[in-house]
Design a protein around this motif. Structure first.
Motif, PDB file in Angstrom:
ATOM      1  N   ARG A   1      -3.037  18.877  -3.255  1.00 42.14           N
ATOM      2  CA  ARG A   1      -4.280  19.313  -2.606  1.00 42.14           C
ATOM      3  C   ARG A   1      -5.427  19.347  -3.600  1.00 42.14           C
ATOM      4  O   ARG A   1      -6.570  19.024  -3.269  1.00 42.14           O
ATOM      5  N   ILE A   2      -5.143  19.743  -4.829  1.00 42.62           N
ATOM      6  CA  ILE A   2      -6.174  19.767  -5.867  1.00 42.62           C
ATOM      7  C   ILE A   2      -6.675  18.356  -6.137  1.00 42.62           C
ATOM      8  O   ILE A   2      -7.879  18.115  -6.332  1.00 42.62           O
ATOM      9  N   LEU A   3      -5.728  17.378  -6.133  1.00 40.85           N
ATOM     10  CA  LEU A   3      -6.123  15.994  -6.388  1.00 40.85           C
ATOM     11  C   LEU A   3      -7.131  15.486  -5.370  1.00 40.85           C
ATOM     12  O   LEU A   3      -7.959  14.616  -5.665  1.00 40.85           O
ATOM     13  N   GLU A   4      -7.061  16.028  -4.153  1.00 38.44           N
ATOM     14  CA  GLU A   4      -7.995  15.600  -3.110  1.00 38.44           C
ATOM     15  C   GLU A   4      -9.433  15.970  -3.447  1.00 38.44           C
ATOM     16  O   GLU A   4     -10.370  15.443  -2.836  1.00 38.44           O
ATOM     17  N   LYS A   5      -9.632  16.871  -4.416  1.00 37.85           N
ATOM     18  CA  LYS A   5     -10.981  17.270  -4.813  1.00 37.85           C
ATOM     19  C   LYS A   5     -11.631  16.262  -5.747  1.00 37.85           C
ATOM     20  O   LYS A   5     -12.812  16.373  -6.064  1.00 37.85           O
ATOM     21  N   LEU A   6     -10.839  15.278  -6.241  1.00 43.33           N
ATOM     22  CA  LEU A   6     -11.414  14.272  -7.131  1.00 43.33           C
ATOM     23  C   LEU A   6     -12.444  13.443  -6.380  1.00 43.33           C
ATOM     24  O   LEU A   6     -12.184  12.963  -5.266  1.00 43.33           O
ATOM     25  N   PRO A   7     -13.568  13.235  -6.962  1.00 44.28           N
ATOM     26  CA  PRO A   7     -14.568  12.368  -6.309  1.00 44.28           C
ATOM     27  C   PRO A   7     -14.096  10.917  -6.300  1.00 44.28           C
ATOM     28  O   PRO A   7     -13.190  10.538  -7.029  1.00 44.28           O
ATOM     29  N   GLN A   8     -14.716  10.139  -5.472  1.00 43.09           N
ATOM     30  CA  GLN A   8     -14.299   8.758  -5.289  1.00 43.09           C
ATOM     31  C   GLN A   8     -14.328   7.972  -6.594  1.00 43.09           C
ATOM     32  O   GLN A   8     -13.438   7.172  -6.870  1.00 43.09           O
ATOM     33  N   GLU A   9     -15.359   8.240  -7.437  1.00 37.53           N
ATOM     34  CA  GLU A   9     -15.457   7.487  -8.675  1.00 37.53           C
ATOM     35  C   GLU A   9     -14.345   7.857  -9.665  1.00 37.53           C
ATOM     36  O   GLU A   9     -14.132   7.145 -10.638  1.00 37.53           O
ATOM     37  N   ARG A  10     -13.663   8.979  -9.412  1.00 35.97           N
ATOM     38  CA  ARG A  10     -12.552   9.358 -10.284  1.00 35.97           C
ATOM     39  C   ARG A  10     -11.202   9.081  -9.622  1.00 35.97           C
ATOM     40  O   ARG A  10     -10.175   9.505 -10.114  1.00 35.97           O
ATOM     41  N   ALA A  11     -11.196   8.358  -8.515  1.00 31.82           N
ATOM     42  CA  ALA A  11      -9.945   8.102  -7.787  1.00 31.82           C
ATOM     43  C   ALA A  11      -8.959   7.309  -8.636  1.00 31.82           C
ATOM     44  O   ALA A  11      -7.752   7.374  -8.405  1.00 31.82           O
ATOM     45  N   ARG A  12      -9.454   6.604  -9.622  1.00 33.87           N
ATOM     46  CA  ARG A  12      -8.544   5.842 -10.479  1.00 33.87           C
ATOM     47  C   ARG A  12      -7.642   6.755 -11.309  1.00 33.87           C
ATOM     48  O   ARG A  12      -6.644   6.314 -11.856  1.00 33.87           O
TER      49      ARG A  12
ATOM     50  N   GLN B   1     -18.082  24.024  -9.531  1.00 38.97           N
ATOM     51  CA  GLN B   1     -17.627  22.664  -9.305  1.00 38.97           C
ATOM     52  C   GLN B   1     -16.959  22.159 -10.580  1.00 38.97           C
ATOM     53  O   GLN B   1     -17.634  21.823 -11.549  1.00 38.97           O
ATOM     54  N   PRO B   2     -15.624  22.134 -10.617  1.00 44.45           N
ATOM     55  CA  PRO B   2     -14.957  21.649 -11.830  1.00 44.45           C
ATOM     56  C   PRO B   2     -15.222  20.174 -12.048  1.00 44.45           C
ATOM     57  O   PRO B   2     -15.441  19.413 -11.093  1.00 44.45           O
ATOM     58  N   THR B   3     -15.201  19.783 -13.297  1.00 42.35           N
ATOM     59  CA  THR B   3     -15.362  18.370 -13.616  1.00 42.35           C
ATOM     60  C   THR B   3     -14.104  17.624 -13.173  1.00 42.35           C
ATOM     61  O   THR B   3     -13.035  18.228 -12.992  1.00 42.35           O
ATOM     62  N   PRO B   4     -14.207  16.304 -13.002  1.00 38.45           N
ATOM     63  CA  PRO B   4     -12.991  15.535 -12.662  1.00 38.45           C
ATOM     64  C   PRO B   4     -11.862  15.748 -13.665  1.00 38.45           C
ATOM     65  O   PRO B   4     -10.699  15.836 -13.284  1.00 38.45           O
TER      66      PRO B   4
END
Length: 877
Positions: free
Chosen positions: A184-195, A160-163
């Motif tokens: 597609r890779i960006l979609e792996k960002l968690p919600q808290e890193r959506a910024r 699990q890569p870090t944000p």
């Protein structure tokens, strides 16, 4: 925790380095350079250095047994602790330490590590290579590929890569132009890193703009970017990003270059600006106001544009880079006649705006546009030297800039071509060329047809002007009356001579460059299936090579024309000119080719009266003469004189007649030469031309030499009436020859005295010989006193200084005094002749062109014999 560069230090178990605990090898062992950055080469060892390998292996085996005995069998591997230490080193920026540890842990991981540990090590490898590439600013695509490969393998293995690692993964994919994968890779960002999503999206958009992606491809990304801003919480950050999106969208609209693009951009900006100015004017909206001004300028709404430029300018500090773009815009508005809101001459106002932009903002993106605008204004003001200097600077700046807007390139080219056309129409071709030559560096290899055609035409006009100027300088040098009236000194004549030579060289160079440009145009037009344009350009190219005397290029162009355009009426002329070019090359093999070319043209077109065919007879005869076939040359020349379609008044007839005169003269057929030369020099038929002095010299020499045959006839027995007839003919020919020699001297001597280079080597020879042979004719007529004066004039002529031929007048003066019965004068003249003879080497008299023949030597010997007899008689008294 200690960092060990060598073998692990003895220590208590709780202080043992986790990596040393995993692999008790030196830091230098087990280094896999293939996994590192593209920098440097792996180390190698010679096998000759491995003689101690068996002993080393035995030692390592014993050491491993000792370690195995020392470590409890149930001691767990400490991979988590080792990977944590590497992660911390990367976080602290200790990249060398991290690489060293990753290299050492690789082998133990491969032997004993689990899948999760291996996956995590791959993430750390990707992180390491990313950071090293960024620190060293290599931006190496190979490194991007390695980062992507490590991250991909890690995720495939369950890591699990870090944000932050996800963002970096997306960034390297953008660097590889793999935009869809990055999304597609960006979609792996968690919600808290959506910024973080807007920042990466912005980087993707900026990257795609850099590679000139189409606007319609970028609009969806911009829309996605604008939606992603909902995840942001900082109002100022949201405003900044929205301003960037609006500015980018407006620039994309304007960049489409369509007719309605300015209208679309203006409408968009008119809707967007109120959203950012509701709370009052703020400096950050200046870029949008600037874009609106540019959109209005594109629509032709110059007063509105001027207002918006001023509004944007009021929001900026004087040093702000956007001021350069505003100044350029104001200058363009003034040039377009839309600066009514400003006082002063519009052209001067435009110049001042551009000048301020170039001098005050030399490091901004608008600097090139400012240079172009300034140069354009200066050219319109008639300040061509300054304009060309700034156009040159703009071209140089373009060469140093990685990415230049297409609009800037087109504007520069259009303005250079406009000034070229302006000067071309004024027939100021030198200045026109100066402008169009600035266009050449804007095209790497092939230039557009329109520019090639302009270049060819301009060079051709310059060549014609240079040639006309050279001819004018020659006429001026020949005009003795004008030269004397203006007090022209020898230095002035030297200047005119050098000027004429330089102008001829420059003309030849211009014609060659014209030919080169037109050849390129011909090929380009042919590639575009514009056959007629290609054919005409090819013909003009060949003609210009012909004028430049670049015979090799002329031959190639004419051959191509004759081969590709056999249906064109000019193909016969092309074949004729091919022969002329080969003949001009002058080597025997080339002359033989010319002969075959002319022969085939004449023989294959027997029924044709084409001028090209008719004009091929004489050069064919010249080719035969050059190849030592005079009988064939004479036959071809007689064909011309007897041709039913060639009249005696035509140029072709006279050219053949002159060539036949030369042939008879060279072969010593003086009676036939006299007849032909008398016809050729008849002013009632042909008038006077530059060939006159040479033809008159040959006629004079033919008349003089024909007298020898008369003298031989007079030695035979004959009736008195026949003898009187021959005597009269002899006297007539000698007097006529003397008059013709005098005329040749009067025609050639003034030209030589003003500018010796105006005469050919043959004309110089004719002039020197005419001075002597005129005196010879008078001598043979028995007018010895007059002959002495003429021989003295010949001996005093500067052209005979130290020339072997000067012995002739010296000797003939001796002979003339003896014929007059004045031995004292003859003796004095003889000493002078003998002194000169001693100064001349014997081989100098082997020159067949010297005016001294056997008759002169024989007469001198006879005079010397007579002088010797006189000395003996005087000694006996």
């Amino acid at each position: 925790m200690a960092e060990h560069l060598g073998m692990p230090e003895p220590a208590d178990e709780e202080h043992l380095d986790p990596i040393d605990a995993l692999d008790g090898t030196d830091d230098d062992d087990a280094v896999d350079m293939d996994a590192t950055l593209e920098a440097g080469a792996p180390r190698t060892r010679s096998w000759r250095q491995a003689w101690h390998l068996p002993l080393l292996l035995l030692s390592l085996g014993l050491l491993a047994m000792a370690i195995h005995a020392a470590v409890p069998a149930n001691e767990p591997d400490r991979f988590d602790e080792a990977l944590d230490e590497i992660a911390q080193a990367l976080a602290d920026g200790r990249l060398s330490r991290a690489q060293q540890r990753l290299e050492r842990i690789r082998r133990p991981l491969a032997k004993r590590g689990g899948k999760a540990h291996q996956a995590r090590s791959w993430l750390l490898w990707g992180e390491l290579i990313y950071q090293q590439d960024r620190i060293n600013r290599w931006s190496n695509p190979d490194n991007y590929l390695k980062v992507h490969d490590y991250f991909r393998r890690a995720v495939d293995a369950g890591a699990q890569p870090t944000p932050q690692q996800v963002e970096r993964w997306a960034e390297v994919l953008v660097g590889l132009d793999r935009y869809e994968q990055a999304m597609r890779i960006l979609e792996k960002l968690p919600q808290e890193r959506a910024r973080r999503r807007p920042a990466v999206l912005r980087r993707i958009i900026e990257r795609r703009i850099e590679v000139d992606a189409k606007a319609e491809e970028l609009y969806p990304l911009l829309a996605d970017f604008e939606r992603s801003l909902a995840a942001l919480t900082d109002p100022q950050d949201i405003r900044t990003q929205r301003l960037w999106a609006a500015r980018t969208r407006a620039e994309l609209i304007l960049g489409q270059r369509s007719i309605d693009a300015p209208v679309q951009a203006a409408r968009y900006l008119e809707r967007m600006l109120p959203r950012f100015t509701a709370r009052g004017p703020e400096p950050d909206v200046a870029p949008l106001k600037l874009l609106l001004a540019e959109a209005y300028r594109g629509e032709g709404r110059f007063e509105d544009a001027l207002t918006r430029y001023r509004s944007a300018q009021a929001l900026l500090e004087p040093h702000d880079a956007l001021n350069a773009r505003i100044l350029v815009g104001l200058g363009e508005v003034a040039l377009a006649g839309g600066g009514d809101g400003e006082e002063g001459d519009p052209l001067e106002l435009a110049y001042q705006h551009f000048r301020k932009a170039t001098e005050g903002h030399p490091t901004t993106e608008a600097f090139i546009d400012a240079l172009i605008g300034r140069a354009h204004a200066e050219a319109l003001m008639g300040r061509d030297a300054e304009a060309l200097s700034h156009f040159t600077a703009a071209v140089a700046e373009l060469g140093r800039t990685d990415r230049v807007p297409q609009a800037t390139l087109e504007r520069l080219q259009q303005r250079l071509l406009a000034h070229h056309q302006r000067h071309y129409e004024r027939e100021d071709y030198e200045q026109a060329l100066a402008y169009i030559e600035k266009v050449k560096p804007l095209h790497d290899e092939s230039m557009p047809d329109a520019i090639l055609a302009r270049l060819g035409a301009t060079y051709e006009h310059i060549g014609r002007e240079k040639l006309a100027d050279a001819q004018a300088a020659a006429r001026r040098a020949r005009d003795r009356d004008v030269a004397e009236a203006e007090g022209a000194a020898a230095t002035e004549m030297d200047r005119l001579t050098e000027l004429r030579r330089a102008l001829n060289r420059e003309a030849a160079q211009a014609f060659e460059w014209a030919g080169d440009a037109l050849m390129q145009y011909a090929q380009s037009a042919l590639d575009a299936a514009r056959v007629a344009d290609s054919r005409d350009a090819l013909w003009r190219a060949a003609e210009n090579f012909d004028r430049a005397q670049r015979w090799d290029k002329a031959i190639s162009a004419y051959q191509r024309f004759a081969s590709d355009h056999g249906e064109d009426p000019r193909h016969l002329e092309a074949r004729h000119r091919i022969g002329m070019a080969f003949l001009a090359l002058g080597q025997p093999a080339d002359v033989a080719v010319a002969r075959d070319q002319f022969s085939h043209l004449i023989d294959s077109q027997r029924d044709q009266t084409s001028p090209a065919v008719m004009r091929s007879y004489v050069p064919l005869a010249r080719a035969y003469l050059a190849l030592d076939r005079p009988e064939k040359a004479q036959r071809r020349l007689l064909e011309v004189l007897n041709h039913r379609n060639i009249t005696p008044r035509s140029d072709v007839y006279r050219e053949a007649l002159i060539e036949l005169c030369k042939l008879h003269y060279q072969q010593g057929d003086y009676v036939e030469a006299i007849e032909r030369l008398t016809e050729a020099t008849d002013p009632r038929r042909y008038g006077e031309d530059a060939a006159g002095p040479r033809l008159r010299y040959m006629l004079a020499s033919s008349l003089r030499k024909s007298v020898r045959g008369i003298d031989r006839d007079l030695q035979r027995a004959m009736q008195d009436s026949r003898r009187r007839e021959l005597d009269a003919l002899r006297q007539q020919r000698l007097e006529e020859a003397a008059d013709l020699y005098a005329r040749v001297i009067d025609e050639l001597a003034p030209v030589r005295d003003l500018d010796p280079t105006m005469l050919s080597a043959l004309e110089h020879e004719y002039l020197r010989n005419a001075l002597i042979h005129r005196a010879d004719c008078i001598y043979d007529l028995g007018r010895y006193r007059e002959a002495i004066d003429l021989y003295s004039t010949a001996a005093a002529d500067a052209s005979w200084n130290q020339h072997p031929g000067m012995l002739v007048p010296l000797v003939q003066i001796v002979n003339a005094y003896m014929a007059l019965g004045e031995p004292e004068h003859a003796r004095s003249a003889n000493r002078r002749a003998m002194d000169f003879l001693e100064s001349v080497p014997d081989e100098a008299f082997e020159d067949p062109n010297l005016p001294m023949d056997r008759r002169h030597w024989q007469q001198w010997l006879q005079s010397n014999d007579q002088l010797s007899q006189l000395r003996r008689r005087e000694a006996q008294r």
